[in-house]
Design a protein around this motif. Sequence first.
Motif, PDB file in Angstrom:
ATOM      1  N   ALA A 161       0.629  -1.099  -0.153  1.00 48.15           N
ATOM      2  CA  ALA A 161      -0.055   0.093  -0.006  1.00 48.15           C
ATOM      3  C   ALA A 161       0.919   1.282  -0.081  1.00 48.15           C
ATOM      4  N   PHE A 162       0.047   2.462  -0.399  1.00 46.29           N
ATOM      5  CA  PHE A 162       0.887   3.567  -0.296  1.00 46.29           C
ATOM      6  C   PHE A 162       1.399   4.018   1.128  1.00 46.29           C
ATOM      7  N   SER A 163       2.251   4.264   1.332  1.00 44.01           N
ATOM      8  CA  SER A 163       2.834   4.583   2.692  1.00 44.01           C
ATOM      9  C   SER A 163       3.571   5.789   3.122  1.00 44.01           C
ATOM     10  N   SER A 164       4.036   6.584   1.953  1.00 41.45           N
ATOM     11  CA  SER A 164       4.923   7.658   2.100  1.00 41.45           C
ATOM     12  C   SER A 164       4.091   8.706   2.670  1.00 41.45           C
ATOM     13  N   ALA A 165       4.988   9.666   3.572  1.00 50.37           N
ATOM     14  CA  ALA A 165       4.286  10.839   4.337  1.00 50.37           C
ATOM     15  C   ALA A 165       4.467  12.003   3.532  1.00 50.37           C
ATOM     16  N   PRO A 166       3.451  12.822   3.220  1.00 49.78           N
ATOM     17  CA  PRO A 166       3.630  14.061   2.261  1.00 49.78           C
ATOM     18  C   PRO A 166       4.758  14.984   3.055  1.00 49.78           C
ATOM     19  N   MET A 167       5.275  15.667   2.382  1.00 49.85           N
ATOM     20  CA  MET A 167       6.268  16.699   2.641  1.00 49.85           C
ATOM     21  C   MET A 167       6.051  18.146   2.159  1.00 49.85           C
ATOM     22  N   VAL A 168       6.006  19.077   3.060  1.00 46.93           N
ATOM     23  CA  VAL A 168       5.567  20.430   2.644  1.00 46.93           C
ATOM     24  C   VAL A 168       7.101  21.148   2.317  1.00 46.93           C
ATOM     25  N   ASP A 169       6.844  21.853   1.522  1.00 51.92           N
ATOM     26  CA  ASP A 169       8.252  22.857   1.162  1.00 51.92           C
ATOM     27  C   ASP A 169       7.711  24.133   0.785  1.00 51.92           C
ATOM     28  N   GLY A 170       7.482  25.253   1.583  1.00 45.51           N
ATOM     29  CA  GLY A 170       7.017  26.391   0.940  1.00 45.51           C
ATOM     30  C   GLY A 170       5.598  26.382   0.616  1.00 45.51           C
ATOM     31  N   GLU A 171       5.120  26.531  -0.877  1.00 43.20           N
ATOM     32  CA  GLU A 171       3.909  26.441  -1.268  1.00 43.20           C
ATOM     33  C   GLU A 171       3.485  25.064  -1.878  1.00 43.20           C
ATOM     34  N   ARG A 172       4.590  24.190  -1.885  1.00 47.76           N
ATOM     35  CA  ARG A 172       4.444  22.904  -2.410  1.00 47.76           C
ATOM     36  C   ARG A 172       4.358  21.715  -1.490  1.00 47.76           C
ATOM     37  N   LEU A 173       3.662  20.719  -2.113  1.00 49.22           N
ATOM     38  CA  LEU A 173       3.726  19.629  -1.410  1.00 49.22           C
ATOM     39  C   LEU A 173       4.377  18.611  -2.386  1.00 49.22           C
ATOM     40  N   ILE A 174       5.398  17.757  -1.602  1.00 54.50           N
ATOM     41  CA  ILE A 174       6.263  16.899  -2.312  1.00 54.50           C
ATOM     42  C   ILE A 174       5.857  15.371  -1.850  1.00 54.50           C
ATOM     43  N   VAL A 175       5.407  14.574  -2.681  1.00 53.43           N
ATOM     44  CA  VAL A 175       5.037  13.191  -2.335  1.00 53.43           C
ATOM     45  C   VAL A 175       5.576  12.334  -3.446  1.00 53.43           C
ATOM     46  N   GLU A 176       5.904  10.938  -2.657  1.00 58.68           N
ATOM     47  CA  GLU A 176       6.280   9.958  -3.636  1.00 58.68           C
ATOM     48  C   GLU A 176       4.885   9.203  -3.897  1.00 58.68           C
ATOM     49  N   VAL A 177       4.493   9.288  -5.297  1.00 60.37           N
ATOM     50  CA  VAL A 177       3.466   8.799  -5.699  1.00 60.37           C
ATOM     51  C   VAL A 177       3.453   7.504  -6.446  1.00 60.37           C
ATOM     52  N   GLY A 178       4.524   7.202  -6.844  1.00 62.23           N
ATOM     53  CA  GLY A 178       4.768   5.872  -7.391  1.00 62.23           C
ATOM     54  C   GLY A 178       4.051   5.836  -9.013  1.00 62.23           C
ATOM     55  N   GLY A 179       4.088   6.977  -9.770  1.00 61.18           N
ATOM     56  CA  GLY A 179       3.435   6.725 -11.068  1.00 61.18           C
ATOM     57  C   GLY A 179       4.344   5.940 -11.891  1.00 61.18           C
ATOM     58  N   SER A 180       3.794   6.074 -13.097  1.00 64.08           N
ATOM     59  CA  SER A 180       4.781   5.210 -14.140  1.00 64.08           C
ATOM     60  C   SER A 180       5.265   6.478 -15.033  1.00 64.08           C
ATOM     61  N   ALA A 181       6.456   6.128 -15.743  1.00 63.28           N
ATOM     62  CA  ALA A 181       6.991   6.891 -16.959  1.00 63.28           C
ATOM     63  C   ALA A 181       7.340   8.601 -16.244  1.00 63.28           C
ATOM     64  N   GLY A 182       8.306   8.441 -15.470  1.00 64.42           N
ATOM     65  CA  GLY A 182       8.689   9.844 -15.087  1.00 64.42           C
ATOM     66  C   GLY A 182       7.932  10.564 -14.043  1.00 64.42           C
ATOM     67  N   ARG A 183       6.981   9.513 -13.219  1.00 68.51           N
ATOM     68  CA  ARG A 183       6.070   9.969 -12.474  1.00 68.51           C
ATOM     69  C   ARG A 183       6.011   9.399 -11.145  1.00 68.51           C
TER      70      ARG A 183
END
Lengths: 404, 254
Positions: A161-183
Motif C-alpha cells: 500500500a501507499f505508505s509515504s508521508a507527504p512533505m511540505v516545502d513552501g507552497e508545495r507538497l512533495i509526495v512519492e506517488v509511484g506513478g509510471s514513466a517519469g512520475r
Amino acid sequence: MVGRCSILSAACVLAAASFALPGDWQQFRGPGRDGKSEETGLSRMFGPTGARELFRVPIGAGFASVSVVGERLFTMDSDGSSEYALCLDAVTGETLWRVAIGPVFEEIQGDGPRSTPTVDGDRVFVLGSRGRLAALERETGETLWELELSAAFGSELPTWAFSSAPMVDGERLIVEVGGSAGRAVAALEKATGEVVWTSQSSSLAYSSPIQVSFAGAKQYVFLLQDKLTGLDTEGRELWSVPFEPRNEITPASPVFIEPDLILASASYDIGAKVVRLSREGDGVTATEVWSGRQMRNHFNATVALDGHVYGFDTGTLRCLDARTGEPRWAKRGLGKGSLISADGMLVVLSERGKLVLVEATPDAYRELGSLQVLEGRSWTPPSLANGRLYLRNHTELVSVELKP
Amino acid sequence: MSFRFSVALLLAALGQGAPSEMTTEDILDRHFEALGGRHRLEAIRTLEKAGTYVYNGQEHPLRSFHLVGNKYREEIDGLVIWGASVKEGHSVIRGADGTTYWVVDDTRYGRFREVANARASLTIADADLQGALFDHERKGHVITYDGLGDVEGASAHRLRVTLPSGFELVHFLDETSFLVLKKEVVTKEGARDLEHPRAWFYEDYRAVDGVLFPFWIYVEEPIFSREYVFDSIVANPSLDESIFEAPPDAIKSP
C-alpha cells in the motif's frame, strides 16, 4: 530578482511556520523529519514523580504515527470498511473530528493506513493507503482538495500500500506517488493540488522523503525502489546511487548526517549504505563511504546524533559510527522497534509495546527506565510534542507526559 | 615498558594462553568444562522446555521436547506464520524425527506451506540436544579453528563446524567463558537460490542438572526473526518417543 526571491522565500517559510511552534511535531518523524526533538527538561524515570500516562483511547487499525500542532493531534486509522483521518485533543484524547479517506486496505501484516498526516498552517495533508491524497481543513477536517494517485499519475496499488508521508516545502507538497514513466515523485501546489512537476521512473518504495540543505542549496532526498537520489526543488536529479533491496521494499526514510552524509537502509539482509555529498562545479555528486549488513532497518529509520546512528538492525538496536559503520553497541530483546531522540535520550518503543528510555551515547547501552505502554505488536514510531509522548498500535493510542 | 604492562603480559601468558596457541581440542575442552563437563552433558538424554516464543511482535506460549538423536517437537500456541495476529485455540506444532522435519499448521492462508530442504536440514541439525560440538567426530562433523572473532564487542573463538550435509556452522565461543555466544550459517534457498543467512544468539545460561543451557535464544533471519525465552528447562523427563513422529496431516521435508 535574487533579492526578491529571497524575501519571498523567507516570507513563505514564516507563513508556513505560523501555526507550528517550537515543541510541535507536525509531520512524520518530527519537525526535521529526522526523528529528533529539541525538547529539554524531560523526565528520565517513570512513576509518580516522573513520566506518567496522560490518556489512553481506543483507535482503529493502522500504522500512521501521530502529528501534533498545539493542542491537537492528527493521525489515521481504519475500521472494517474505511480509512479515516483523525483529529484528537492532544491533552485529553477526545476525538474532535474523523473524516473518511477511502476504502480500507487489508493485509495480513495489518490493515489500515500507513502514511502519517502532515500539518501545515490551516491544513492537514493525508494519504490513504489506496492512494487518495487529500488536503483537509485543520479545524474541521473538511476536504479542500483531493486526488487519486492512480488517476493523476497512473500509479498502481503497491503490495504493501501507499505508505509515504507527504512533505511540505513552501507552497508545495512533495509526495512519492509511484506513478509510471517519469512520475514516481511529484510536487503539487499545496493550495490546490495542481501538479507542478513530476520526476523519476523508479517504482514506489514505501519510504518518505526528506529535505536536505547542502552547500547552500536545498534538495529532496528519496529512497526509491532501485536508488537513493537527490532532486533539486524543481525535480531535476542532482545525484543518485544504486540501492537495490531484496523484495523491493525500502520503507525506512533516508537519514541526513550533517554536514554531508546520507544513510539509506533496508532489511531482508540488505543493510545500509552511506554516501558523501560533494559539490562539483554546479552539480552535486554522491560517493559511497561505507556499506554493510550492520544496519538493516525493516521499516523504522535510524536517528543520527553526534556522528553516530542509532537504529534497529532488524531485531537488534544498534549504535554505529556514522562515518565508518563501525559498531559501538548492540541491544537485543526489543524486537523490530522504533525510536526517536530527545534531551540526550533515545525514546524507544519496542516491537511489543514497551517504552524504554536509553541514554543517547555511543559508549554503551544504558537503560534509564521502561514502562509497558502497549500490548501486542507496535510498529509505529513515537511522536513527542510539548512534553507529551504519543504511542499507538492497532487498538490503542496512548499519551505519556514526559515533562515532570 | 611499564611495570604494570609487563605484569599484564605475564598474567596473560600464564593464564588462558594466547589464542593463536590454542588448538581446536583445547577450545572444545574449555567449552565442555564451562558447560559442566562432558560426562554431565552426555547424561542428559531428554529435555522439556517451557516459555515464550516471540514472533513478529507477538508472544506465544511455547512447550518443547527434545531427545538425543536430533529429535524434537515444539508446540506454539496462537502462532500465525507470516501473520500479525494471535489465533486463539490454535497451535503450530513442528518437530523432527531425526531425519525428517515436519510441520502441522493450518494458518498460512494457503501460502508458504512448503519447507525448503535447506531449512529442514538445518532445523534437524539444530535439534541436536547436546550440540554440534559434542562428540563431533562420531557425528561426522569436521571442526576447524578460524581464530578470534567478535560478537557485539565480545572477543570470541570461531569454530567452523562442517556438517555431513555440507553446511558450515560457525560457532562463536566467548574468549573468557568459552560458552557459545553465537552460531551462524548461510544457505541458499528459494526459487532464485538467494543467500539466506541465519544467526543464533545465546544468553542467560543457567545450570540444569549441572549443565549450562541458554534460557534466551534469538534466531536472526532476513525477514522474521524470533526469540525463545524459557522459564523452565527440565532434564531427563520421561517422553513418549512417538511424539517426535510426523502426524498424518503434517507437511514434511525433505
